[in-house]
Design a protein around this motif. Structure first.
Motif, PDB file in Angstrom:
ATOM      1  N   PRO A   1       0.820  -1.216   0.000  1.00  0.00           N
ATOM      2  CA  PRO A   1       0.000   0.000   0.000  1.00  0.00           C
ATOM      3  C   PRO A   1       0.850   1.260   0.000  1.00  0.00           C
ATOM      4  O   PRO A   1       1.846   1.355   0.724  1.00  0.00           O
ATOM      5  CB  PRO A   1      -0.810  -0.127   1.296  1.00  0.00           C
TER       6      PRO A   1
ATOM      7  N   VAL B   1      -3.294   7.105   6.224  1.00  0.00           N
ATOM      8  CA  VAL B   1      -4.573   6.413   6.420  1.00  0.00           C
ATOM      9  C   VAL B   1      -4.966   6.502   7.889  1.00  0.00           C
ATOM     10  O   VAL B   1      -4.214   6.080   8.766  1.00  0.00           O
ATOM     11  CB  VAL B   1      -4.475   4.946   5.985  1.00  0.00           C
ATOM     12  N   THR B   2      -6.151   7.039   8.140  1.00  0.00           N
ATOM     13  CA  THR B   2      -6.610   7.211   9.522  1.00  0.00           C
ATOM     14  C   THR B   2      -7.961   6.565   9.796  1.00  0.00           C
ATOM     15  O   THR B   2      -8.295   6.323  10.955  1.00  0.00           O
ATOM     16  CB  THR B   2      -6.708   8.711   9.868  1.00  0.00           C
TER      17      THR B   2
ATOM     18  N   VAL C   1      -9.141   3.558   8.844  1.00  0.00           N
ATOM     19  CA  VAL C   1      -9.105   2.123   9.116  1.00  0.00           C
ATOM     20  C   VAL C   1      -7.723   1.758   9.640  1.00  0.00           C
ATOM     21  O   VAL C   1      -6.745   2.482   9.401  1.00  0.00           O
ATOM     22  CB  VAL C   1      -9.446   1.280   7.871  1.00  0.00           C
ATOM     23  N   ALA C   2      -7.646   0.617  10.328  1.00  0.00           N
ATOM     24  CA  ALA C   2      -6.384   0.184  10.930  1.00  0.00           C
ATOM     25  C   ALA C   2      -6.161  -1.295  10.655  1.00  0.00           C
ATOM     26  O   ALA C   2      -7.098  -2.038  10.309  1.00  0.00           O
ATOM     27  CB  ALA C   2      -6.411   0.450  12.436  1.00  0.00           C
ATOM     28  N   VAL C   3      -4.922  -1.707  10.813  1.00  0.00           N
ATOM     29  CA  VAL C   3      -4.589  -3.125  10.686  1.00  0.00           C
ATOM     30  C   VAL C   3      -5.468  -3.935  11.653  1.00  0.00           C
ATOM     31  O   VAL C   3      -5.638  -3.560  12.811  1.00  0.00           O
ATOM     32  CB  VAL C   3      -3.092  -3.366  10.979  1.00  0.00           C
TER      33      VAL C   3
ATOM     34  N   VAL D   1      -7.790  -6.003   7.026  1.00  0.00           N
ATOM     35  CA  VAL D   1      -6.675  -5.112   6.706  1.00  0.00           C
ATOM     36  C   VAL D   1      -5.393  -5.672   7.326  1.00  0.00           C
ATOM     37  O   VAL D   1      -5.346  -5.966   8.529  1.00  0.00           O
ATOM     38  CB  VAL D   1      -6.937  -3.685   7.235  1.00  0.00           C
TER      39      VAL D   1
ATOM     40  N   ALA E   1      -8.025   3.746   0.594  1.00  0.00           N
ATOM     41  CA  ALA E   1      -8.690   3.655   1.888  1.00  0.00           C
ATOM     42  C   ALA E   1     -10.088   4.261   1.853  1.00  0.00           C
ATOM     43  O   ALA E   1     -10.966   3.859   2.627  1.00  0.00           O
ATOM     44  CB  ALA E   1      -7.840   4.336   2.961  1.00  0.00           C
TER      45      ALA E   1
ATOM     46  N   VAL F   1      -1.373  -0.712   6.147  1.00  0.00           N
ATOM     47  CA  VAL F   1      -1.907   0.585   5.716  1.00  0.00           C
ATOM     48  C   VAL F   1      -0.752   1.467   5.275  1.00  0.00           C
ATOM     49  O   VAL F   1       0.365   1.368   5.794  1.00  0.00           O
ATOM     50  CB  VAL F   1      -2.717   1.282   6.839  1.00  0.00           C
TER      51      VAL F   1
ATOM     52  N   GLU G   1      -3.597   4.286   0.946  1.00  0.00           N
ATOM     53  CA  GLU G   1      -4.035   2.957   0.519  1.00  0.00           C
ATOM     54  C   GLU G   1      -3.961   1.952   1.668  1.00  0.00           C
ATOM     55  O   GLU G   1      -3.238   2.149   2.648  1.00  0.00           O
ATOM     56  CB  GLU G   1      -3.178   2.456  -0.647  1.00  0.00           C
ATOM     57  N   VAL G   2      -4.705   0.854   1.495  1.00  0.00           N
ATOM     58  CA  VAL G   2      -4.665  -0.248   2.447  1.00  0.00           C
ATOM     59  C   VAL G   2      -4.466  -1.552   1.682  1.00  0.00           C
ATOM     60  O   VAL G   2      -4.807  -1.648   0.496  1.00  0.00           O
ATOM     61  CB  VAL G   2      -5.958  -0.341   3.298  1.00  0.00           C
TER      62      VAL G   2
ATOM     63  N   LYS H   1      -5.033  -4.458  -2.933  1.00  0.00           N
ATOM     64  CA  LYS H   1      -4.639  -3.100  -2.561  1.00  0.00           C
ATOM     65  C   LYS H   1      -5.760  -2.153  -2.979  1.00  0.00           C
ATOM     66  O   LYS H   1      -6.196  -2.160  -4.127  1.00  0.00           O
ATOM     67  CB  LYS H   1      -3.328  -2.705  -3.251  1.00  0.00           C
TER      68      LYS H   1
END
Length: 325
Positions: free
Chosen positions: A30, A79-80, A82-84, A72, A105, A75, A34-35, A102
């Protein structure tokens, strides 16, 4: 850590299902905004067939698929939202026929409790489509009678459910007794066969008036019937071409009833993050509480994408087909 290589389906030339070839490709990384998602399931949709055949062209080679869900695993910078570790779903993410996808986000949404990855991969694209069709293309009102073609298909069932929830009486078209049962279970009040005189039956069921809206994802085979079923100033929403592309329209034909015809697409109804969150959020909320029902009828291993396309194109399926990496 993710594997450096992943299994994916790659298209190197447009054509039939045989061009869906399993391949080992580098796992993407990413970038900013991107995620990277480990896919649990990918939806199989008619738009994927249009991409495969080149009706909707992409630069070759490419990994098809636009819908899926998973977890996920990485990240990129900035990127804020979403999180791993977050479970997410999407319906506008190119490259979804793969073990890892990929994505920008801003096209993914976090799945609520009560919605599995498979349910999200089965319901997001067609659910978002049904939402914009019944809320934007023609805003369905309580007391309307609407005609929904292919009411037992994946999208048709969801359009029927949304229209029913909005207070409409739904007339559906299907091809078999089994599909009639499916359409009625989705909320269709009246069900017609394609080989009926559909326009005549619609007028009989509406005291000669016709319907204010037709939702037609079939295309060439039903377009003329759809137009003939409209009430004056009615709206024909033609949103797919399962039977073939609609022939060019002589616009003078619309004068017969001051009709409106629109050919919408999902992308134009998910233009902003806010709109995407609103539509997909409504779908996920309804899936979570059972107000919107999606049935996964077949699951295929990723390597059998060609068989999944053959099954979908046969129009012998109801509900949703999934690829499982």
């Amino acid at each position: 850590m993710t594997d450096t290589m992943m299994r994916a389906i790659q298209i190197e030339a447009y054509g039939g299902p045989e061009v869906l070839v399993p391949a080992d490709l580098p796992t993407p990384e990413p970038g900013p905004g991107e995620v990277l998602v480990r896919a649990a399931a990918s939806g199989v949709n008619f738009v994927d067939i249009y991409h495969r055949t080149g009706a909707y062209p992409n630069p070759l080679p490419f990994v098809p698929g636009v819908e899926g869900a998973g977890t996920v695993v990485a990240v990129g910078p900035g990127v804020t939202d979403v999180a791993v570790g977050d479970r997410v779903g999407w319906c506008s993410g190119p490259g979804s026929y793969a073990e890892f996808v990929k994505l920008r986000a801003d096209v993914v949404v976090v799945l609520p409790d009560g919605v599995s990855e498979e349910l999200a991969a089965a319901g997001l694209l067609q659910g978002a489509t049904a939402h914009y069709l019944t809320h934007a293309s023609y805003p369905v009102r309580a007391g309307d009678t609407v005609l929904v073609h292919a009411a037992a298909g994946g999208t048709g069932q969801l359009v029927t459910q949304y229209a029913h929830a909005l207070g409409a009486r739904v007339i559906g078209t299907v091809s078999t007794d089994a599909k009639e049962a499916t359409a009625r279970a989705a909320g269709a009040d009246e069900v017609l066969r394609y080989d009926d005189d559909v326009a005549k039956e619609v007028r009989r069921l509406t005291d000669g008036e016709g319907v204010p809206a037709v939702f037609d994802g079939v295309g060439r085979a039903t377009f003329d019937v759809s137009l003939a079923s409209l009430a004056p100033r009615g709206t024909l929403v033609t949103f797919g071409s399962a039977s073939g592309v609609v022939a060019p329209l002589d616009i003078a034909r619309l004068a017969a009833g001051s009709y409106f015809v629109t050919r919408p697409s999902l992308g134009h109804h998910l233009r902003t993050r806010a709109e995407l969150v609103e539509r997909l959020g409504d779908v996920l909320h309804r899936l979570a509480d059972g107000a919107l029902r999606v049935t996964v009828t077949r699951r295929f291993p990723l390597a059998e994408a060609a068989a999944a396309h053959e099954a979908l194109a046969s129009r012998g399926t109801t509900g949703k087909l999934l690829l499982i990496p």
